[in-house]
Design a protein around this motif. Structure first.
Motif, PDB file in Angstrom:
ATOM      1  N   ILE A 371      20.387  -3.865  21.641  1.00 54.29           N
ATOM      2  CA  ILE A 371      21.010  -3.252  20.459  1.00 54.29           C
ATOM      3  C   ILE A 371      22.171  -4.139  20.049  1.00 54.29           C
ATOM      4  CG2 ILE A 371      22.284  -1.250  19.601  1.00 54.29           C
ATOM      5  CD1 ILE A 371      20.659   0.472  21.532  1.00 54.29           C
ATOM      6  N   TYR A 372      22.180  -4.549  18.799  1.00 55.73           N
ATOM      7  CA  TYR A 372      23.200  -5.459  18.288  1.00 55.73           C
ATOM      8  C   TYR A 372      24.309  -4.659  17.604  1.00 55.73           C
ATOM      9  CZ  TYR A 372      19.740  -9.032  19.278  1.00 55.73           C
ATOM     10  OH  TYR A 372      18.832  -9.850  19.909  1.00 55.73           O
ATOM     11  N   ILE A 373      25.547  -5.032  17.917  1.00 59.58           N
ATOM     12  CA  ILE A 373      26.725  -4.378  17.342  1.00 59.58           C
ATOM     13  C   ILE A 373      27.404  -5.366  16.407  1.00 59.58           C
ATOM     14  CG2 ILE A 373      28.934  -3.269  17.862  1.00 59.58           C
ATOM     15  CD1 ILE A 373      27.828  -2.650  20.645  1.00 59.58           C
ATOM     16  N   TRP A 374      27.756  -4.886  15.226  1.00 57.49           N
ATOM     17  CA  TRP A 374      28.395  -5.744  14.223  1.00 57.49           C
ATOM     18  C   TRP A 374      29.842  -5.306  13.990  1.00 57.49           C
ATOM     19  CZ3 TRP A 374      26.509 -10.200  12.301  1.00 57.49           C
ATOM     20  CH2 TRP A 374      25.145 -10.460  12.511  1.00 57.49           C
ATOM     21  N   SER A 402      31.498 -10.628  13.231  1.00 62.06           N
ATOM     22  CA  SER A 402      31.164 -11.008  14.598  1.00 62.06           C
ATOM     23  C   SER A 402      30.098 -10.044  15.105  1.00 62.06           C
ATOM     24  CB  SER A 402      32.406 -10.947  15.492  1.00 62.06           C
ATOM     25  OG  SER A 402      32.105 -11.379  16.798  1.00 62.06           O
ATOM     26  N   CYS A 403      29.355 -10.453  16.152  1.00 61.88           N
ATOM     27  CA  CYS A 403      28.313  -9.585  16.705  1.00 61.88           C
ATOM     28  C   CYS A 403      28.368  -9.612  18.226  1.00 61.88           C
ATOM     29  CB  CYS A 403      26.928 -10.018  16.215  1.00 61.88           C
ATOM     30  SG  CYS A 403      26.383 -11.637  16.833  1.00 61.88           S
ATOM     31  N   ALA A 404      27.783  -8.583  18.827  1.00 59.99           N
ATOM     32  CA  ALA A 404      27.690  -8.490  20.280  1.00 59.99           C
ATOM     33  C   ALA A 404      26.433  -7.698  20.623  1.00 59.99           C
ATOM     34  CB  ALA A 404      28.926  -7.816  20.863  1.00 59.99           C
ATOM     35  N   VAL A 405      26.048  -7.750  21.890  1.00 60.47           N
ATOM     36  CA  VAL A 405      24.929  -6.954  22.390  1.00 60.47           C
ATOM     37  C   VAL A 405      25.509  -5.762  23.141  1.00 60.47           C
ATOM     38  CG1 VAL A 405      22.946  -6.922  23.939  1.00 60.47           C
ATOM     39  CG2 VAL A 405      23.391  -8.931  22.540  1.00 60.47           C
ATOM     40  N   LYS A 406      24.974  -4.586  22.878  1.00 59.71           N
ATOM     41  CA  LYS A 406      25.493  -3.373  23.516  1.00 59.71           C
ATOM     42  C   LYS A 406      25.472  -3.505  25.031  1.00 59.71           C
ATOM     43  CE  LYS A 406      25.719   1.543  22.630  1.00 59.71           C
ATOM     44  NZ  LYS A 406      25.255   2.624  21.760  1.00 59.71           N
ATOM     45  N   VAL A 407      26.488  -2.966  25.659  1.00 56.05           N
ATOM     46  CA  VAL A 407      26.759  -3.042  27.092  1.00 56.05           C
ATOM     47  C   VAL A 407      27.426  -4.372  27.454  1.00 56.05           C
ATOM     48  CG1 VAL A 407      25.850  -2.714  29.443  1.00 56.05           C
ATOM     49  CG2 VAL A 407      24.722  -1.616  27.541  1.00 56.05           C
ATOM     50  N   LEU A 411      31.352  -9.777  25.455  1.00 57.92           N
ATOM     51  CA  LEU A 411      30.774 -11.116  25.320  1.00 57.92           C
ATOM     52  C   LEU A 411      30.371 -11.380  23.871  1.00 57.92           C
ATOM     53  CD1 LEU A 411      28.465 -10.998  28.486  1.00 57.92           C
ATOM     54  CD2 LEU A 411      30.830 -11.777  28.333  1.00 57.92           C
ATOM     55  N   LEU A 412      31.178 -10.909  22.945  1.00 58.45           N
ATOM     56  CA  LEU A 412      30.810 -11.013  21.541  1.00 58.45           C
ATOM     57  C   LEU A 412      30.944 -12.444  21.030  1.00 58.45           C
ATOM     58  CD1 LEU A 412      33.593  -9.488  19.267  1.00 58.45           C
ATOM     59  CD2 LEU A 412      34.006 -10.423  21.511  1.00 58.45           C
ATOM     60  N   SER A 413      30.301 -12.685  19.894  1.00 56.90           N
ATOM     61  CA  SER A 413      30.325 -14.019  19.285  1.00 56.90           C
ATOM     62  C   SER A 413      31.689 -14.292  18.665  1.00 56.90           C
ATOM     63  CB  SER A 413      29.257 -14.092  18.200  1.00 56.90           C
ATOM     64  OG  SER A 413      29.666 -13.330  17.069  1.00 56.90           O
TER      65      SER A 413
END
Length: 917
Positions: A371-374, A402-407, A411-413
């Motif tokens: 799941i991608y978080i924005w 910016s984006c990150a993966v849930k959990v 470690l976001l971009s």
């Protein structure tokens, strides 16, 4: 010149450039060239050319379906590949099929090239693939038939033939293209290569061997290993062939292994480097220090856990195990790990009112449904299963995304500007920090505001409302901000406490903007030092390991030097967090540790009391704590038993005898007990005590479940002449090339007469002297009655095994002493850290063996072949501090008493840093 003519549909075609090798296809709509080219000839200039009509390739591999096309006029509006076609229904684009998500690469309309690449092939991908194009002209639609038939197959080893003439074949469900070369593995070791799918050697008598095959160039896509004889053989099966994980995260790489039931596993390890067949245990690799753990999920399952992943960790990882009979090979493919960061990709790259955002990685994440978080300007915006942001972005110049993966939100971009190069951004210097309790830490970030900043502060993310740390009473007098706009902003926290462990975030304001509060910041972990004691089985002369440990890997001290104290006095310092010493009776010593440069932040003391070896006591004393009562120290004592004994108590009234599995201390965790009678397990007994009627011939021994190798000596229930074997030592560690004596004493009922005895290692008792590998190296000696010694000379690592004694008597009496003596034969190696230094620095040389040789070995050091006099040593280490140019040279080491068995030499290079040296 010959002109070939043929009929296509209702037209006759001629082409003077065709060669005589070109023949019509069976299908009336295609032509197959000599190199398997099929051309779809449509009306009015439509055509699709496929390079090949059929492909057979391996599951898990990548395939390219190559084609080109022409069309008569107009502009191409849509191109795609498809596999399913129904009359009157527009075919479905494969790019929209979830089955192919992340696995397709299409070249599009570049030079009318329609090549399709499919990665990570699956057997259900087997189908006929066709290309379709649409133009802006009326009726401008065309599909290339018959297409390319793709067959995807796995590899299987098929065993055929009788008991004495077995044949192995590397089998596929279709004929692989490109004339493959087959590779064969036996017990995980590369054995042969051939263009024939059949293995050329005899395999009929390989009772413990497994075989697997692969195709050259695709070694990672090997077949499952199969047993040639029976169902129990050597095998390793990895849970995943490849894993893609985020930089900074934690990964588990797992496998399951099997071996014949008569083998005993003596060593397991994971590795990623090997030279000349020698593998290097990953847990000993300095690059993975404090980041690697081995977990045993089941009796035959192992997991390698790597934390704080780095891009340099991207490589292939393999598992290896050794039994007393064989060793799994090092060349069998393992699991390939790829470590990736995340990036926000903005398309198109030129200025545009509408932009598309994608959260991209260099490999497809192994997380099955990420799941991608924005985030927009530091504020959580959206969550989605798609790596592409749901809406086109028509953004202001001051916005960043910016984006990150849930959990893995930490470690976001990096945040990127959607329009131009200047926008609101916050970039943290470090995402994670681990520091010592009572020390000081600096947490920093850089930030850019599109407009002038009016205020800024730091806050903890676990607060319901962001609160400036300078106003938090819990940080009173311990927090300081430094830095200016467009330069790093620093948060300094002094006198750190464990409750300071939290995530810290930064925010700033302008006249019309505030940076979001949900943007992940820097996670701080505060740890103290602790001395952990690993006693193992504690007897006089055995080894104790002290480890200076922390709850997280210290980030601000990248290469710490550990200082050890004994009874308050500095003992020695070293780059290793472990200290080994031999137990002796009659001492009670306190140990603590600290880090160089942080000497005052030492661990609490640990008291190791061996004044009475009936129990081995370890007392952990915490630092003073503050409470409503006066400050107190809270001690915690752990007690470890030294051995087990079977106590026999007669019950004269009942005529029975009571057996008790006795320990010198009370065991914790409600142990389950295991009982043996005459060396055979009594599965129905699990209590510490039981009563029985017994004959004079029976002996009993006991153990605790999970520690079966730490069995008590066998005792006779009545009298002294029962079946029993007592070994002088249960574990022996010796150097390769040396000689070892393995001894036991034994008794048997007086009604039986001894007729012979021997030592064996296999499940089926066979005298070791009968094996060719022991020829001339084994001697039996009977020093006294009922005492037997086996001597093995010129020891090799292959001699490592469990040796058991068997007694043969009249009346078909046979008694084996189980378990036996575990012999480990080890090399002696010299490790140097570092190998190249400048004058004035510190060098530590360690003499290493796989196991501890003798009770309290003394190590001898050599430089350029000469013994060193009065060296500065600590246990197995030679310390050169400070090092000088005179110390440069070739070093080796040996164990006192075995000086002829030297370690290989290691060269120390000392750089001169000033004039005249």
């Amino acid at each position: 010149m010959t002109i070939c003519g043929f009929q296509y549909g209702n037209k006759v075609w001629t082409n003077p450039t065709f060669s005589v090798s070109q023949i019509p296809c069976p299908n009336s709509d295609t032509i197959v060239m000599s190199n398997c080219v099929s051309v779809v000839l449509g009306q009015d200039g439509w055509s699709v050319t496929y390079t090949t009509q059929s492909i057979c390739t391996l599951k898990g591999s990548t395939v390219e379906l190559t084609c080109s096309y022409t069309y008569p006029r107009g502009k191409v509006t849509t191109t795609f590949w498809f596999t399913k076609m129904e009359a009157g229904i527009e075919p479905e684009d494969l790019g929209q099929d979830p089955e192919y998500a992340g696995r397709l690469e299409y070249h599009g309309v570049k030079k009318k090239d329609c090549t399709l690449k499919i990665t990570d092939l699956r057997e259900r991908d087997s189908a006929t693939y066709r290309f379709r194009l649409l133009t802006d002209q009326e009726g401008g639609k065309f599909s290339g038939s018959p297409g390319v038939t793709l067959s995807v197959t796995g590899l299987q080893v098929k065993v055929t033939g009788g008991h004495q003439d077995k044949t192995l074949t590397c089998s596929t469900t279709c004929t692989l293209t490109d004339n493959p070369t087959y590779i064969w593995y036996k017990n995980g070791q590369h054995r042969d290569e051939s263009t024939s799918p059949q293995y050329k050697y005899s395999v009929s008598n390989d009772y413990d061997a497994s075989y697997s095959c692969a195709v050259k160039g695709h070694e990672d896509l090997h077949s499952p290993a199969v047993c040639v004889v029976g169902e129990s053989c050597m095998n390793v099966t990895y849970t995943h062939q490849s894993i893609c994980a985020l930089k900074g995260s934690t990964v588990d790489i797992s496998c399951f292994y099997t071996h014949p039931s008569w083998h005993n596993v003596i060593e397991v390890s994971w590795f990623n480097k090997w030279e000349s067949g020698v593998t290097k245990d990953l847990s000993l690799n300095p690059e993975y220090a404090d980041r690697v753990e081995y977990h045993q999920q089941t009796d035959k399952g192992s997991t390698l856990r790597i934390t704080d992943l780095r891009e340099s960790d991207s490589t292939e990882y393999k598992f290896r195990f050794t039994t007393d009979e064989a060793r799994w090979g090092y060349s069998f493919p393992g699991t390939t790990l790829t470590v990736t960061g995340s990036q926000v990709e903005v398309t198109p790259k030129w200025r545009s009112e509408s932009k598309t955002l994608s959260c991209i990685t260099t490999c497809t994440l192994s997380n099955p449904n990420p799941i991608y978080i924005w985030y927009k300007n530091g504020q959580n915006l959206d969550e989605s299963n798609s790596p592409q942001y749901k809406d086109p972005v028509s953004s202001n110049y001051d916005d960043s995304y910016s984006c990150a993966v849930k959990v893995h939100e930490d470690l976001l971009s990096p945040a990127v500007c959607v329009q131009g190069q200047r926008c609101n951004r916050v970039t943290y210097t470090k995402r994670r920090i681990c520091v010592l309790k009572e020390s000081t830490v600096d947490i920093s970030c850089s930030y850019v505001g599109y407009y002038s900043t009016t205020s800024s502060f730091w806050f903890r993310s676990d607060k319901s409302t962001p609160e400036d740390l300078t106003t938090d009473p819990g940080y009173a007098g311990r927090v300081e901000y430094t830095g200016t706009y467009r330069s790093p902003s620093y948060l300094r926290i002094t006198d750190l406490r464990e409750e300071d462990s939290a995530e810290y975030r930064f925010t700033f304001k302008t006249d019309n903007f505030e940076w979001g509060h949900s943007f992940p910041g820097t996670t701080l972990s505060v740890t103290d030092l602790q001395v952990k004691v690993t006693p193992g089985t504690v007897t006089e002369g055995s080894w104790v390991i002290l480890t200076c440990s922390t709850t997280c890997t210290l980030t601000e001290i990248p290469n710490p030097t550990y200082i050890w104290y004994k009874n308050g006095e500095e003992l020695f310092s070293d780059s290793s967090p472990q200290y080994h010493y031999s137990v002796s009776r009659g001492s009670s010593d306190s140990y603590s540790c600290a880090l160089r440069g942080h000497d005052k932040l030492s661990s609490p003391e640990v008291t190791v009391d061996t004044s009475s070896l009936s129990c081995f006591r370890v007392t952990y004393t915490s630092r003073s704590i503050c409470s409503l009562i006066p400050s107190v120290d809270l001690p915690c004592t752990a007690i470890y038993p030294t051995d087990l004994q079977v106590k026999v108590t007669p019950d004269t009234k009942a005529g029975k005898r009571t057996l008790t599995c006795s320990t010198t201390c009370t065991l914790t965790d409600n142990p389950t007990y295991i009982w043996d009678r005459n060396g055979q397990s009594l599965a129905w007994l699990s209590s510490q005590q039981h009563s029985l009627w017994s004959s004079e011939t029976e002996s009993y021994s006991c153990a605790v479940k999970g520690h079966e190798d730490l069995r008590s000596p066998a005792v006779c229930v009545q009298g002294y002449n029962c079946w029993r074997v007592t070994y002088t030592k249960r574990r022996i560690c010796v150097l390769k090339g040396s000689t070892v004596d393995i001894s036991c004493s034994y008794t048997h009922p007086t009604s039986y007469i001894e007729q012979g005895s021997f030592w064996f290692t296999q499940k089926d008792p066979v005298d070791v002297r009968s094996y060719p590998e022991y020829a001339g190296r084994v001697e039996y000696n009977r020093n006294t009655e009922n005492h037997h010694t086996m001597t093995i000379t010129h020891l090799t690592e292959k001699d490592s095994a469990e040796y058991k004694f068997i007694l043969i008597t009249t009346d078909e009496g046979r008694f084996s002493g189980l378990p036996g003596v575990m012999l480990t034969v080890t090399d002696i190696l010299l490790e140097m850290d570092p190998t190249s230094v400048s004058e004035g620095e510190r060098v530590t040389l360690r003499c290493r063996t796989k196991c501890t040789v003798g009770l309290n070995p003394t190590y001898i050091w050599y430089k350029n072949g000469q013994s060193l006099t009065n060296p500065v040593t600590s246990y197995n280490s030679l310390i050169l501090d400070p090092v000088s140019s005179e110390d440069a040279g070739n070093y080796s080491c040996a164990v006192e008493g075995l000086e002829r068995i030297l370690s290989p030499e290691e060269t120390l290079t000392v750089r001169c840093e000033y004039m005249g040296c």
